[in-house]
Design a protein around this motif. Structure first.
Motif, mmCIF file in Angstrom:
data_model
loop_
_atom_site.group_PDB
_atom_site.id
_atom_site.type_symbol
_atom_site.label_atom_id
_atom_site.label_comp_id
_atom_site.label_asym_id
_atom_site.label_seq_id
_atom_site.Cartn_x
_atom_site.Cartn_y
_atom_site.Cartn_z
ATOM 1 N N LYS A 1 0.665 8.796 -2.121
ATOM 2 C CA LYS A 1 -0.093 9.649 -3.046
ATOM 3 C C LYS A 1 -1.306 10.289 -2.378
ATOM 4 C CE LYS A 1 0.733 7.665 -7.639
ATOM 5 N NZ LYS A 1 0.187 6.768 -8.657
ATOM 6 N N ASN A 2 -2.016 9.505 -1.548
ATOM 7 C CA ASN A 2 -3.318 9.958 -1.061
ATOM 8 C C ASN A 2 -3.334 10.479 0.370
ATOM 9 O OD1 ASN A 2 -4.589 9.126 -3.533
ATOM 10 N ND2 ASN A 2 -4.379 7.014 -2.819
ATOM 11 N N GLN A 3 -2.392 10.026 1.203
ATOM 12 C CA GLN A 3 -2.380 10.471 2.604
ATOM 13 C C GLN A 3 -0.951 10.792 3.053
ATOM 14 O OE1 GLN A 3 -4.373 6.600 3.616
ATOM 15 N NE2 GLN A 3 -5.506 7.885 5.053
ATOM 16 N N PRO A 4 -0.271 11.674 2.356
ATOM 17 C CA PRO A 4 1.162 11.865 2.643
ATOM 18 C C PRO A 4 1.459 12.327 4.070
ATOM 19 C CG PRO A 4 0.323 13.603 1.219
ATOM 20 C CD PRO A 4 -0.738 12.562 1.284
ATOM 21 N N TYR A 5 0.508 13.049 4.704
ATOM 22 C CA TYR A 5 0.799 13.553 6.056
ATOM 23 C C TYR A 5 0.780 12.433 7.096
ATOM 24 C CZ TYR A 5 0.678 18.168 4.041
ATOM 25 O OH TYR A 5 0.973 19.265 3.279
ATOM 26 N N ARG A 6 0.210 11.284 6.720
ATOM 27 C CA ARG A 6 0.291 10.118 7.621
ATOM 28 C C ARG A 6 1.742 9.717 7.860
ATOM 29 N NH1 ARG A 6 -3.026 4.906 5.917
ATOM 30 N NH2 ARG A 6 -1.682 3.966 7.480
ATOM 31 N N ALA B 1 0.823 -1.223 0.000
ATOM 32 C CA ALA B 1 0.000 0.000 0.000
ATOM 33 C C ALA B 1 0.855 1.270 0.000
ATOM 34 C CB ALA B 1 -0.924 0.001 1.225
ATOM 35 N N SER B 2 2.197 1.124 -0.034
ATOM 36 C CA SER B 2 3.105 2.276 0.118
ATOM 37 C C SER B 2 2.787 3.414 -0.838
ATOM 38 C CB SER B 2 4.553 1.833 -0.094
ATOM 39 O OG SER B 2 4.927 0.901 0.886
ATOM 40 N N ILE B 3 2.708 3.085 -2.129
ATOM 41 C CA ILE B 3 2.531 4.159 -3.122
ATOM 42 C C ILE B 3 1.171 4.821 -2.942
ATOM 43 C CG2 ILE B 3 2.309 4.614 -5.610
ATOM 44 C CD1 ILE B 3 4.563 2.554 -6.020
ATOM 45 N N SER B 4 0.153 4.024 -2.628
ATOM 46 C CA SER B 4 -1.196 4.579 -2.404
ATOM 47 C C SER B 4 -1.199 5.557 -1.232
ATOM 48 C CB SER B 4 -2.177 3.432 -2.150
ATOM 49 O OG SER B 4 -3.404 3.943 -1.692
ATOM 50 N N VAL B 5 -0.534 5.184 -0.105
ATOM 51 C CA VAL B 5 -0.492 6.071 1.069
ATOM 52 C C VAL B 5 0.250 7.355 0.728
ATOM 53 C CG1 VAL B 5 0.435 6.346 3.413
ATOM 54 C CG2 VAL B 5 -0.701 4.216 2.765
#
Length: 753
Positions: free
Chosen positions: A189-194, A183-187
């Motif tokens: 791209k979509n939730q970088p501040y996490r 899920a690395s690339i998805s996170v």
């Protein structure tokens, strides 16, 4: 190779070649200087520079970029983008596998594997890895390890190539992959501040850069909220448990470069309880007294610090008020007889204030013992432990660091451990012992309590059973803890319900020590005396760079030669700051060169700007609950005992005699420790300390800093630097208290009953 332009040509170009060696790599941003073989023969290697994030020696690369010329190094290719191309020849495959790219395969196995499978080697590893057992020496266990490592490096490479455009370091890309997997690339791209909250080593600034590159707007509420939480976590790193609301808003506006109104709105949303009852708000706002009891301020806390402050004050009051007593015999003890017995046991009388401390610890449920060096804290603690054990009490001894725990064990003759080990902290930071499963103890003694930060103190006090006695021992004039809070000072504050004794009398034997005498002089605002001392010296040097060189010479050569000391084990350089020519960073490089120089016959591992070798003195720079038996914690010191380039792992033997392995991609958790900052030396004691004191560290020069450094020495102190800088340190009282409200919560009888 194609489209090679002239050296001054700035048109886009493509270069293909095998990466032969990496000359320099910055782990922080991926900038690399490397040499590649373009296949033209005659050993002709070309220099390439730029974004070669994650590229490994032995890989075939297809690089896009531009040709240029460096005035010193000549023709070079600046890489803007690259892709890897698997090698097609047996020789290329052997070089590729033997480079250390795949964990478990070194040059020897690379040779055997390619001899057996030839040009099909990489296809076999990719598609039929079980066939690797056909190779002599490769059993099923190692075969599986190689197959897993191959898959992991493939997946990591994909993440790395995606992160290349935002200059995220190799080690952080690896950590992102380990945290989120597929899920690395998805996170990202979509939730970088996490990333800033979940992945160690990624702060808000890196997450913000990634967020901008994936199109999150500058004034997005998500960005502003993340920025507010980052500002609070930064303040926690500086020791504050909260920030006053106005200061937080000002810090966030400056950090984020957005409108004040937007920051105020986002802060209100963060502080609002979420609609789902199970969740915590992002932050907690509460009115508390201002500094030194001034006008009330609206304090903004990150949730863990607010919880810990409430909990710690409540637990301390609970211990104080309980009717249970696990040391009941000391309520009616005949103290004259007890002290006579004690003298026969220890061979010395207690001074009146020491006697008061002994009585306090054995009759009060919670107590504090404080005092400077030479005032008999250690003997007092030994006396308390002797009396408690004479009554068959269960005594537990702990300290925040391994070194301090060892010293506590030596002086009491009883077992002592770190607080982390005592509580058996587990992955995630939860303790095996807490309020529901308390420690089996009648008396708990915690030494070096000035080092206890709020979160650790809360975990500890929660685990003390009702009726047990808890004694905090420490020097309140030393630097406060590295972590947030000022626990010992708050326990001793005016209005605190915690009884305390401060030892002030310096014993005659200690008066003969220049270390003890000068520690007390510094603490009283007086210049240390250096003339005619046998254990306290000053080498005067006004130039900062010369001070750095002289410090290394004193620590690595002069002290060992004159006093028979081991420069690695017995001598510690303590610097006021990390940066600068006399800072811990520079001194570590010079001291490593002097004490553990490189040898062609021994392996070493370059990581970022550092080189690790067997024999290196190193320190852990973050709390990692996943490592070792009960975690490895910020400030743990050890020595590198082995380094394996094939398995990509080095092993550290810590001060607690535990062997802890580190994968090569975890090496940003380690720093060299030949020189450490004075802050990082808390709780440790060394036979000899060398302290560079320069005007270059002007902002850091404070009385409690120099006092802490001097009190780290058991036998010998050497100051190196300028009299002017030493005078500045002695004169300057630490500016301002940390933002904490523990003292207020303890003093207020209506709170946390």
């Amino acid at each position: 190779m194609s489209n090679q332009a002239g050296t001054g040509d700035r048109r886009p170009a493509v270069l293909e070649g095998v990466l032969e060696r990496i000359t320099y790599a910055n782990e922080e941003n991926g900038y690399t200087v490397a040499r590649v073989d373009t296949g033209r023969g005659a050993g002709d290697l070309l220099t390439v520079v730029g974004a070669l994030l994650g590229a490994q020696v032995g890989e075939s690369l297809r690089m896009e970029g531009r040709w240029g010329s460096h005035p010193q190094y000549g023709k070079q290719f600046t890489v803007e983008n690259y892709t890897t191309v698997l090698p097609a020849t047996v020789q290329g495959i052997r070089r590729y596998l033997g480079s250390g790219l795949v964990k478990g395969i070194g040059p020897v196995f690379a040779d055997r594997i390619t001899q057996h499978f030839g040009v099909d080697t990489l296809t076999i590893i990719e598609e039929e890895p079980k066939r690797l057992v056909e190779v002599p020496g490769l059993g099923p266990k190692r075969t599986k390890k190689i197959a897993d490592a191959w898959e992991e490096q493939k997946a990591i490479k994909e993440v790395m190539l995606f992160l290349q455009s935002v200059e995220v370091s190799t080690s952080i890309a690896v950590r992102i992959y380990k945290k989120y997997g597929d899920a690395s690339i998805s996170v990202v791209k979509n939730q970088p501040y996490r990333l800033a909250a979940d992945v160690w080593g990624i702060g808000f600034l890196t997450a913000d850069r990634i967020a901008q590159s994936v199109g999150i707007p500058h004034d997005s509420p998500e960005r502003v909220k993340a920025g507010l939480q980052y500002a609070l976590s930064q303040s926690a790193d500086q020791g504050h448990c909260f920030l006053p609301e106005e200061r937080l808003i000002a810090d966030a506006v400056k950090l984020l470069q957005v409108d004040t109104g937007l920051v105020i709105e986002c802060l209100a949303e963060l502080a609002a309880p979420p609609p789902d009852d199970g969740e915590d708000p992002g932050v907690v706002r509460e009115t508390v007294p201002g500094p030194d009891g001034g006008e009330p301020v609206t304090a903004v806390y990150l949730v863990p610090f607010h919880r810990a402050e409430l909990s710690l004050s409540a637990q301390l009051k609970r211990l104080l008020r309980t009717g249970d007593d696990r040391l009941p015999s000391f309520r009616q003890v005949a103290w004259d007889k007890a002290l006579t017995w004690l003298k026969a046991r220890t061979g010395a009388d207690l001074a009146p204030e020491q006697e008061a401390a002994v009585r306090l610890a054995l009759t009060e449920k919670v107590a504090v013992l404080t005092g400077g060096p030479g005032c008999g804290k250690s003997f007092t603690v030994r006396s308390i432990v002797e009396l408690a054990r004479a009554k068959k009490a269960k005594v537990l001894l702990a300290a925040p660091t391994g070194r301090a725990a060892k010293r506590l064990a030596e002086l009491t003759g009883a077992e002592a451990s770190t607080v982390h080990r005592l509580l058996e902290l587990k992955p995630g930071g939860d303790a095996a012992y807490d309020r529901d499963r308390p420690l089996d103890a009648d008396l708990v003694v915690v030494d070096e309590a000035s080092m206890l930060d709020l979160l650790l103190a809360n975990k500890l006090v929660k685990a003390v059973p009702p009726g047990a006695h808890l004694l905090f021992v420490g020097d309140v004039d030393q630097l406060p803890s590295v972590g947030a809070g000022e626990v010992l000072r708050d326990l001793l504050a005016d209005g605190s319900p915690i009884p305390a004794v401060r030892l002030t009398r310096v014993f005659r034997q200690a008066q003969q020590s220049g270390v003890v005498t000068n520690a007390h002089r510094i603490n009283a605002g007086q210049h240390p005396v250096t003339d005619g001392m046998k254990d306290f010296f000053l080498f005067v040097e006004d130039d900062t760079e010369e001070t750095g060189r002289l410090t290394v010479d004193v620590a690595a050569r002069r002290l060992p030669a004159r006093f028979g000391l081991d420069p690695r084990r017995d001598v510690q350089v303590l610097a006021p700051m990390h940066r600068g020519p006399a800072g811990a960073g520079t001194l570590n490089g010079l001291l490593q060169q002097a004490i553990t120089p490189g040898r062609p016959d021994l392996p070493e591992k370059r990581f970022g700007g550092r080189v690790f070798r067997v024999g290196d003195k190193v320190t852990q720079i973050r709390n990692n609950y996943e490592k070792g038996a009960n975690g490895v914690f910020n400030g743990t010191v050890g020595v590198v005992t082995s380094l394996d380039p094939v398995d990509q792992r080095l092993t550290v033997l810590t001060d607690e005699d535990e062997e802890v392995p580190y994968e090569f991609d975890e090496l940003d958790e380690l720093a060299h420790a030949y020189a450490v900052t004075i802050h990082r030396s808390q709780g440790s004691e060394y036979p000899a300390v060398v302290i560079p004191v320069t005007t270059g560290a002007w902002m850091m020069l404070q009385r409690n800093l120099l006092y802490t450094a001097v009190t780290r020495a058991k036998k010998l102190v050497v100051l190196v630097g300028s009299r002017k800088a030493i005078g500045q340190a002695v004169r300057t009282v630490s500016a301002g208290r940390r933002c904490t409200a523990l003292d207020f919560r303890l003093a207020d009888p209506l709170r946390n009953k």
